[in-house]
Design an enzyme around this catalytic site. Structure first.
Site, PDB file in Angstrom:
ATOM      1  CB  SER A  47       9.511   8.351 -15.646  1.00 31.50           C
ATOM      2  OG  SER A  47      10.376   8.886 -16.615  1.00 31.50           O
ATOM      3  CE1 TYR A 136      14.969   8.741 -18.149  1.00 26.27           C
ATOM      4  CE2 TYR A 136      13.672  10.457 -17.123  1.00 26.27           C
ATOM      5  CZ  TYR A 136      13.830   9.155 -17.480  1.00 26.27           C
ATOM      6  OH  TYR A 136      12.839   8.242 -17.182  1.00 26.27           O
ATOM      7  CE  LYS A 164      16.151   7.844 -15.057  1.00 25.92           C
ATOM      8  NZ  LYS A 164      15.754   6.493 -15.314  1.00 25.92           N
ATOM      9  CB  THR A 166      15.239   5.055 -19.633  1.00 28.88           C
ATOM     10  OG1 THR A 166      15.734   5.411 -18.336  1.00 28.88           O
ATOM     11  CG2 THR A 166      14.010   4.173 -19.442  1.00 28.88           C
ATOM     12  N   GLY A 188      18.714   2.212 -17.358  1.00 25.66           N
ATOM     13  CA  GLY A 188      17.395   2.678 -16.930  1.00 25.66           C
ATOM     14  C   GLY A 188      16.282   1.644 -16.915  1.00 25.66           C
ATOM     15  CG  ASP A 190      14.154  -1.119 -12.912  1.00 21.83           C
ATOM     16  OD1 ASP A 190      14.683  -0.187 -13.545  1.00 21.83           O
ATOM     17  OD2 ASP A 190      13.364  -0.947 -11.977  1.00 21.83           O
ATOM     18  CD  GLU A 191      12.347  -3.832 -17.782  1.00 20.12           C
ATOM     19  OE1 GLU A 191      12.588  -3.385 -16.654  1.00 20.12           O
ATOM     20  OE2 GLU A 191      11.556  -3.273 -18.561  1.00 20.12           O
TER      21      GLU A 191
HETATM   22  O1  MN9 Z   1      13.727   4.811 -15.373  1.00 22.84           O
HETATM   23  C1  MN9 Z   1      12.007   3.225 -15.084  1.00 22.84           C
HETATM   24  N1  MN9 Z   1      11.488   3.701 -16.294  1.00 22.84           N
HETATM   25  C2  MN9 Z   1      10.205   3.978 -16.451  1.00 22.84           C
HETATM   26  C3  MN9 Z   1      13.333   3.849 -14.866  1.00 22.84           C
HETATM   27  O2  MN9 Z   1       9.393   3.777 -15.606  1.00 22.84           O
HETATM   28  C4  MN9 Z   1       9.814   4.552 -17.714  1.00 22.84           C
HETATM   29  C5  MN9 Z   1      12.199   1.736 -15.026  1.00 22.84           C
HETATM   30  O3  MN9 Z   1      12.611   1.452 -13.729  1.00 22.84           O
HETATM   31  C6  MN9 Z   1      10.966   0.919 -15.373  1.00 22.84           C
HETATM   32  O4  MN9 Z   1       9.881   1.347 -14.603  1.00 22.84           O
HETATM   33  C7  MN9 Z   1      11.169  -0.570 -15.119  1.00 22.84           C
HETATM   34  C8  MN9 Z   1       9.989  -1.375 -15.589  1.00 22.84           C
HETATM   35  O5  MN9 Z   1       9.935  -1.372 -16.990  1.00 22.84           O
HETATM   36  O6  MN9 Z   1      12.311  -0.994 -15.754  1.00 22.84           O
END
Ligand code: MN9
Length: 290
Positions: A47, A136, A164, A166, A188, A190-191
């Site tokens: 993504s 994923y 993975k 997310t 997945g 980050d927060e």
């Molecule tokens: O997979 C990222 N997912 C998307 C990883 O971008 C959909 C994340 O790193 C996010 O960008 C990040 C911010 O919401 O957590």
């Protein structure tokens, strides 16, 4: 003996030139920046890598360039997910030739394919090359909520490397891990890294890792050392940055922050909008704070 895939990986961004073409020199520099900062590996063409805004040929060329440049330096995952199984297989073959450790794929989307079709898609990709599969799971984007079922159906298949994940559903993350301890599960969002790790994740893959690898490593290393309070502190620091980015578009902000850090990667491809002036000012502020 299987390679150790635990760790933190940047969801590598794809740099573009002003004319819109892929900037392969900038791609190599960004890959170096991430790995020199101590990250464990790269997740390429997902993504964050704007994989679905690239042509199949561009995605292949990105694998080729990153694979060659990073050979032997870090773990490499290639996101080959596509709406077409044949397209995903063609890309998986290039990932294999390019020296990647594993392929990854989001479930096929748009047509609301039935579960059996999605299982067959994964089976076809997994058995088209020698590479193992990191599924994923990204329900918000693909609309597919049945990954637990899919993973369960491949539970005895040695080609299944892991997931993975997310998703904010960390109960599901824990259930993946419970299905089979050997599955490698990555957080997945980050927060929520410290939360994902607490529920059993073996590491994380994320977009903000591209520009703040040190803070991410602070979360991960403190967690592994058992200093949960310090890991939380680092997570708080990361989250104030992510929170400040969200109103302007996360990927556009990441690219602008990287520019301010001296690692220019151009802008995002359309239909992503260019970053507003306010966003640019905020990106500069964030970069300076790092
Ligand atoms: O997979 C990222 N997912 C998307 C990883 O971008 C959909 C994340 O790193 C996010 O960008 C990040 C911010 O919401 O957590």
């Amino acid at each position: 003996m299987m390679k150790n895939y635990k760790g933190v990986y940047s969801a590598l961004m794809t740099p573009f030139k002003a004319d819109g073409s892929v900037d392969f020199d900038a791609l190599k520099r960004l890959a170096d920046f991430c790995i020199d900062s101590g990250l464990s590996g790269l997740y390429v063409g997902g993504s964050t890598g704007e994989g679905f805004l690239l042509t199949e040929e561009e995605r292949m060329e990105v694998f080729h360039v990153v694979g060659k440049h990073m050979a032997g330096k870090c773990n490499l995952f290639a996101h080959v997910g596509a709406i077409s199984t044949d397209s995903a297989i063609r890309m998986a073959k290039v990932a294999e030739e390019s020296g990647f450790d594993a392929v990854s794929a989001v479930a096929p989307f748009y047509y609301s394919f039935p579960l059996e079709a999605i299982k067959t898609y994964y089976s076809d990709i997994m058995h088209a090359t020698s590479l193992p599969m990191l599924m994923y799971n990204f329900p918000n984007a693909g609309g597919f909520n049945g990954m637990l079922d899919v993973v369960n159906s491949f539970i005895d298949d040695e080609k299944l490397l892991g997931i993975k994940h997310t998703s904010q559903n960390l109960f599901e993350l824990e259930m993946f891990k419970h299905l089979k301890r050997e599955l490698v599960v990555f957080n997945g969002f980050d927060e929520m890294l410290v939360a994902g790790l607490s529920m059993g994740a073996d590491g994380g893959i994320g977009s903000t890792y591209n520009f703040m690898p040190k803070i991410i490593l602070d979360i991960y290393n403190n967690f592994n050392a058992g200093d949960i309070r310090a890991a939380q502190k680092a997570q708080e620091k990361a989250n104030r940055i992510i929170e400040a980015m969200m109103p302007y578009g996360v990927f556009q902000m990441e690219k602008e922050i990287l520019k301010n850090l001296g690692v220019p990667v151009g802008e995002c491809r359309k239909p992503f909008l260019p970053l507003s002036d306010e966003g640019r000012a905020k990106a500069k502020e964030i970069a300076a704070s790092l």
